[in-house]
Design a protein around this motif. Structure first.
Motif, PDB file in Angstrom:
ATOM      1  N   UNK A  82       0.829  -1.203   0.000  1.00 48.05           N
ATOM      2  CA  UNK A  82       0.000   0.000   0.000  1.00 48.05           C
ATOM      3  C   UNK A  82       0.870   1.262   0.000  1.00 48.05           C
ATOM      4  N   UNK A  83       1.912   1.285   0.823  1.00 45.38           N
ATOM      5  CA  UNK A  83       2.759   2.481   0.869  1.00 45.38           C
ATOM      6  C   UNK A  83       3.514   2.672  -0.442  1.00 45.38           C
ATOM      7  N   UNK A  84       3.985   1.577  -1.067  1.00 46.49           N
ATOM      8  CA  UNK A  84       4.698   1.711  -2.348  1.00 46.49           C
ATOM      9  C   UNK A  84       3.759   2.197  -3.455  1.00 46.49           C
ATOM     10  N   UNK A  85       2.527   1.697  -3.443  1.00 44.85           N
ATOM     11  CA  UNK A  85       1.568   2.160  -4.452  1.00 44.85           C
ATOM     12  C   UNK A  85       1.192   3.634  -4.225  1.00 44.85           C
ATOM     13  N   UNK A  86       1.099   4.039  -2.955  1.00 46.03           N
ATOM     14  CA  UNK A  86       0.817   5.450  -2.664  1.00 46.03           C
ATOM     15  C   UNK A  86       1.959   6.336  -3.147  1.00 46.03           C
ATOM     16  N   UNK A  87       3.208   5.911  -2.908  1.00 51.77           N
ATOM     17  CA  UNK A  87       4.358   6.689  -3.370  1.00 51.77           C
ATOM     18  C   UNK A  87       4.386   6.772  -4.890  1.00 51.77           C
ATOM     19  N   UNK A  88       4.124   5.657  -5.550  1.00 55.03           N
ATOM     20  CA  UNK A  88       4.119   5.648  -7.010  1.00 55.03           C
ATOM     21  C   UNK A  88       2.982   6.515  -7.546  1.00 55.03           C
ATOM     22  N   UNK A  89       1.849   6.514  -6.865  1.00 52.85           N
ATOM     23  CA  UNK A  89       0.705   7.343  -7.270  1.00 52.85           C
ATOM     24  C   UNK A  89       1.026   8.822  -7.081  1.00 52.85           C
ATOM     25  N   UNK A  90       1.806   9.140  -6.042  1.00 52.85           N
ATOM     26  CA  UNK A  90       2.194  10.534  -5.822  1.00 52.85           C
ATOM     27  C   UNK A  90       3.129  11.026  -6.925  1.00 52.85           C
ATOM     28  N   UNK A  91       4.020  10.149  -7.408  1.00 47.14           N
ATOM     29  CA  UNK A  91       4.939  10.524  -8.494  1.00 47.14           C
ATOM     30  C   UNK A  91       4.221  10.643  -9.827  1.00 47.14           C
ATOM     31  N   UNK A  92       3.384   9.649 -10.121  1.00 46.94           N
ATOM     32  CA  UNK A  92       2.692   9.590 -11.404  1.00 46.94           C
ATOM     33  C   UNK A  92       1.254   9.198 -11.135  1.00 46.94           C
ATOM     34  N   UNK A  93       0.324  10.125 -11.358  1.00 45.56           N
ATOM     35  CA  UNK A  93      -1.079   9.835 -11.027  1.00 45.56           C
ATOM     36  C   UNK A  93      -1.675   8.744 -11.899  1.00 45.56           C
ATOM     37  N   UNK A  94      -1.052   8.450 -13.031  1.00 48.90           N
ATOM     38  CA  UNK A  94      -1.544   7.399 -13.924  1.00 48.90           C
ATOM     39  C   UNK A  94      -0.700   6.136 -13.833  1.00 48.90           C
ATOM     40  N   UNK A  95      -0.172   5.852 -12.647  1.00 46.60           N
ATOM     41  CA  UNK A  95       0.629   4.644 -12.465  1.00 46.60           C
ATOM     42  C   UNK A  95      -0.254   3.427 -12.737  1.00 46.60           C
ATOM     43  N   UNK A  96       0.361   2.390 -13.274  1.00 42.32           N
ATOM     44  CA  UNK A  96      -0.385   1.189 -13.624  1.00 42.32           C
ATOM     45  C   UNK A  96       0.133   0.005 -12.821  1.00 42.32           C
ATOM     46  N   UNK A  97      -0.780  -0.887 -12.480  1.00 43.30           N
ATOM     47  CA  UNK A  97      -0.416  -2.101 -11.747  1.00 43.30           C
ATOM     48  C   UNK A  97      -0.961  -3.295 -12.510  1.00 43.30           C
ATOM     49  N   UNK A  98      -0.108  -4.280 -12.725  1.00 41.54           N
ATOM     50  CA  UNK A  98      -0.516  -5.534 -13.342  1.00 41.54           C
ATOM     51  C   UNK A  98      -0.526  -6.591 -12.244  1.00 41.54           C
ATOM     52  N   UNK A  99      -1.654  -7.234 -12.056  1.00 43.47           N
ATOM     53  CA  UNK A  99      -1.822  -8.211 -10.988  1.00 43.47           C
ATOM     54  C   UNK A  99      -1.769  -9.607 -11.600  1.00 43.47           C
ATOM     55  N   UNK A 100      -0.828 -10.403 -11.099  1.00 41.07           N
ATOM     56  CA  UNK A 100      -0.655 -11.761 -11.607  1.00 41.07           C
ATOM     57  C   UNK A 100      -0.794 -12.728 -10.441  1.00 41.07           C
ATOM     58  N   UNK A 101      -1.897 -13.453 -10.413  1.00 37.31           N
ATOM     59  CA  UNK A 101      -2.125 -14.431  -9.365  1.00 37.31           C
ATOM     60  C   UNK A 101      -1.784 -15.818  -9.864  1.00 37.31           C
ATOM     61  N   UNK A 102      -1.041 -16.559  -9.067  1.00 37.14           N
ATOM     62  CA  UNK A 102      -0.717 -17.936  -9.423  1.00 37.14           C
ATOM     63  C   UNK A 102      -2.013 -18.753  -9.470  1.00 37.14           C
ATOM     64  N   UNK A 103      -2.048 -19.751 -10.330  1.00 32.73           N
ATOM     65  CA  UNK A 103      -3.245 -20.566 -10.488  1.00 32.73           C
ATOM     66  C   UNK A 103      -3.666 -21.291  -9.226  1.00 32.73           C
ATOM     67  N   UNK A 104      -2.719 -21.551  -8.338  1.00 34.49           N
ATOM     68  CA  UNK A 104      -3.028 -22.273  -7.111  1.00 34.49           C
ATOM     69  C   UNK A 104      -3.030 -21.353  -5.891  1.00 34.49           C
ATOM     70  N   UNK A 105      -2.942 -20.055  -6.115  1.00 36.76           N
ATOM     71  CA  UNK A 105      -2.932 -19.101  -5.001  1.00 36.76           C
ATOM     72  C   UNK A 105      -4.342 -18.954  -4.440  1.00 36.76           C
ATOM     73  N   UNK A 106      -4.402 -18.518  -3.191  1.00 38.40           N
ATOM     74  CA  UNK A 106      -5.704 -18.267  -2.581  1.00 38.40           C
ATOM     75  C   UNK A 106      -6.338 -17.056  -3.256  1.00 38.40           C
ATOM     76  N   UNK A 107      -7.562 -17.234  -3.672  1.00 38.96           N
ATOM     77  CA  UNK A 107      -8.270 -16.194  -4.414  1.00 38.96           C
ATOM     78  C   UNK A 107      -8.495 -14.948  -3.552  1.00 38.96           C
ATOM     79  N   UNK A 108      -8.614 -15.132  -2.250  1.00 37.12           N
ATOM     80  CA  UNK A 108      -8.853 -14.003  -1.349  1.00 37.12           C
ATOM     81  C   UNK A 108      -7.680 -13.028  -1.383  1.00 37.12           C
ATOM     82  N   UNK A 109      -6.453 -13.523  -1.537  1.00 32.15           N
ATOM     83  CA  UNK A 109      -5.280 -12.638  -1.610  1.00 32.15           C
ATOM     84  C   UNK A 109      -5.337 -11.786  -2.868  1.00 32.15           C
ATOM     85  N   UNK A 110      -5.745 -12.381  -3.983  1.00 34.21           N
ATOM     86  CA  UNK A 110      -5.850 -11.632  -5.233  1.00 34.21           C
ATOM     87  C   UNK A 110      -6.914 -10.547  -5.091  1.00 34.21           C
TER      88      UNK A 110
END
Length: 133
Positions: A82-110
């Protein structure tokens, strides 16, 4: 031998077909009311034929099978993410995040990461892989 021409009137009504119809309508009603599934609301980008000339920061967030969260390959906790995303958002308001969940990962974490990106108003995308490739 005498044949009676008179038809004896029925003194009861056969309700079996009416009950069959009532049960079918009840089942249809139950199925239709439970079919409305609630979920996440996402605004997906619309494709365009023009190549984008804008360059924005990109963060790749991975959720591993063990449930660990990585940002650009470095393990972080949800608070650090959360803090890293806030810092990146402060630098660039259009920062992008790509979320890659492993096929066997818990869906709640994603979903927790998706909720975090929605709350911080970070543009996000979900990374998918072809099956069988």
């Amino acid at each position: 031998m005498q044949v009676q021409d008179e038809a004896k009137p029925y003194d009861t009504i056969n309700v079996t077909p009416m009950l069959d119809l009532a049960y079918v309508l009840l089942v249809v009603f139950i199925l239709m009311t439970t079919a409305s599934v609630q979920g996440l609301s996402m605004s997906l980008p619309k494709p365009s034929n023009k190549p984008s000339t804008e360059k924005h920061e990109l963060r790749i967030i991975q959720i591993t099978t063990e449930g660990r969260t990585l940002i650009n390959g470095v393990a972080v906790s949800m608070e650090e993410l959360e803090s890293q995303l806030k810092q990146a958002k402060a630098k660039d308001k259009d920062v992008q995040a790509m979320i890659k969940g492993d096929g066997k990962a818990q869906y709640a974490r994603v979903i927790a990461v998706v909720d975090l990106c929605n709350r911080l108003e970070v543009n996000m995308g979900l990374v998918t892989a072809r099956i069988g490739v």
